[in-house]
Write an enzyme that holds these catalytic residues in place. Structure first.
Site, PDB file in Angstrom:
ATOM      1  CB  SER A   1    -107.898 -29.759 -12.313  1.00 14.68           C
ATOM      2  OG  SER A   1    -109.101 -29.731 -13.039  1.00 14.68           O
TER       3      SER A   1
ATOM      4  CG  ASP B   1    -109.686 -33.755 -13.458  1.00 22.89           C
ATOM      5  OD1 ASP B   1    -110.695 -33.918 -14.169  1.00 22.89           O
ATOM      6  OD2 ASP B   1    -108.947 -32.756 -13.564  1.00 22.89           O
TER       7      ASP B   1
ATOM      8  CG  HIS C   1    -103.978 -25.600 -16.514  1.00 27.62           C
ATOM      9  ND1 HIS C   1    -105.134 -26.260 -16.161  1.00 27.62           N
ATOM     10  CD2 HIS C   1    -104.294 -24.281 -16.522  1.00 27.62           C
ATOM     11  CE1 HIS C   1    -106.107 -25.386 -15.977  1.00 27.62           C
ATOM     12  NE2 HIS C   1    -105.633 -24.173 -16.194  1.00 27.62           N
TER      13      HIS C   1
END
Length: 366
Positions: free
Chosen positions: A89, A303, A140
């Protein structure tokens, strides 16, 4: 001969003046017709880990027509990173935020760990409003890639230190502990307030603040839908749009349905489905705004795909779907790109994920 030459020269002149160009990741140039209407605003919604089977979930499990079906332009994105055939990610989001293929784990840096300017940073400096919303912590991988520059996605405290000077006007998600329970003892909430942010840690406000906003409603990631998160994602998106649309120049908003990915990693179909349906509801908020506004492009993509998720039959019963997984990690499958609004036609076709960044920047005339 001279007349033919003049006609040919005129033809080239017309072609050259009717197109602008977009540089893409392999240093080629993709022409964009000047007839393409450019948006004032762009909303980029990222369903983390969302492949085509995840999208198809909305068809079979939603009560009513999915908002995915409101899009008229659909493309496919190739997601490999610079280091691996299958991206993570961090690298997967850095292609959207900065237009570079980098190594897995990289946050806003290239494969040599050199910081690269993000779309949020570039637009903020130009006077656009910017926002980041996620159901993970804002530290994140995906949200962090839009405002931070660190060599590893696990450097959560270091990522947080980029927030006060990020230029982001609206943050909403989790990640409170990385501001006020830090190993280094710093009080980043106080620093955010000193930089002009209004901080909310108890609930989503009903109306936007006149100040920049930092909304952190969980110590780390937000609760699952099954744990009572409710309409945080659609409501935070609506609040962000209400705030950012006050900027006369325009805005960029990134919204992530973070936990679609987490359901895939857990091979938990119920978790994934609930998160996907929450994301689809959020698409409705964005599309409704764009329809009323008339100057907003909505882009929806992922993604990467997570879990090797499929909507298989339950044995030989072809009238019953039994979701299944082939991995607890990511897969290398291409992911869909949906677009609606001014400039949507640019997102047709099959292309490298980095092109999404360059197409967005071209539409902002950058």
């Amino acid at each position: 001969m001279k007349i033919r030459f003049l006609i040919l020269l005129l033809s080239f002149t017309i072609i050259a003046t009717s197109c602008v160009s977009v540089q893409v990741s392999d240093n080629t140039v993709t022409p964009i017709s000047a007839d393409v209407k450019k948006p004032k605003n762009i909303i980029l919604l990222i369903g983390d880990g969302m492949g085509l089977s995840q999208v198809s979930t909305a068809i079979y499990y939603k009560d009513g027509k999915p908002n995915f079906e409101r899009f008229h332009t659909i493309g496919l994105s190739k997601t490999s990173s610079a280091s691996d055939l299958i991206t993570d990610s961090a690298a997967g989001a850095t292609v959207f935020s900065a237009g570079v293929k980098t190594y897995n784990g990289a946050i806003g840096v290239d494969k040599d760990t050199i910081a690269v300017p993000t779309i949020v940073e570039q637009l903020s400096k130009e006077g656009y409003a910017t926002g980041i919303v996620a159901t993970s912590s804002i530290q994140h991988a995906t949200p962090a890639s839009f405002y931070a520059h660190v060599k590893s996605r696990r450097m959560y405290e270091e990522i947080s230190e980029f927030a006060p000077n990020s230029g982001v006007n609206f943050f909403a998600g989790g990640g409170l502990k990385f501001f006020n329970q830090r190993k280094d003892g710093k009080d980043l909430l106080a620093e955010m307030k000193a930089k002009g942010y209004e901080v909310f840690t108890d609930q989503l406000p009903q109306t936007p603040s006149e100040k920049n906003e930092l909304i952190l409603l969980a110590a780390d990631g937000m609760p699952k839908m099954s744990e009572g998160r409710g309409d945080f994602l659609p409501n935070a998106t609506k609040l962000a749009l209400e705030k950012l649309s006050k900027n006369e120049k325009g805005f960029f908003l990134m919204v992530e349905g973070s936990q679609i990915d987490w359901g895939g990693h857990d091979n938990d179909a119920d978790y994934l489905i609930k998160e996907l349906l929450d994301f689809d509801k959020t698409l409705g908020v964005a599309l409704d705004f764009a329809k009323q506004n008339g100057e907003t492009l909505v882009i929806v993509t992922a993604d990467h795909e997570t879990g090797g998720y499929t909507l298989a039959s339950d044995g030989k019963d072809y009238n019953k779907i039994k979701p299944s997984f082939s991995t607890t990690g990511h897969s290398g499958t291409m992911v869909p790109v949906f677009a609606e609004g001014p400039g949507a036609s640019l997102f047709n076709g099959i292309y490298e994920s980095t092109e999404i960044y360059y197409k967005m920047m071209a539409l902002f005339n950058k």
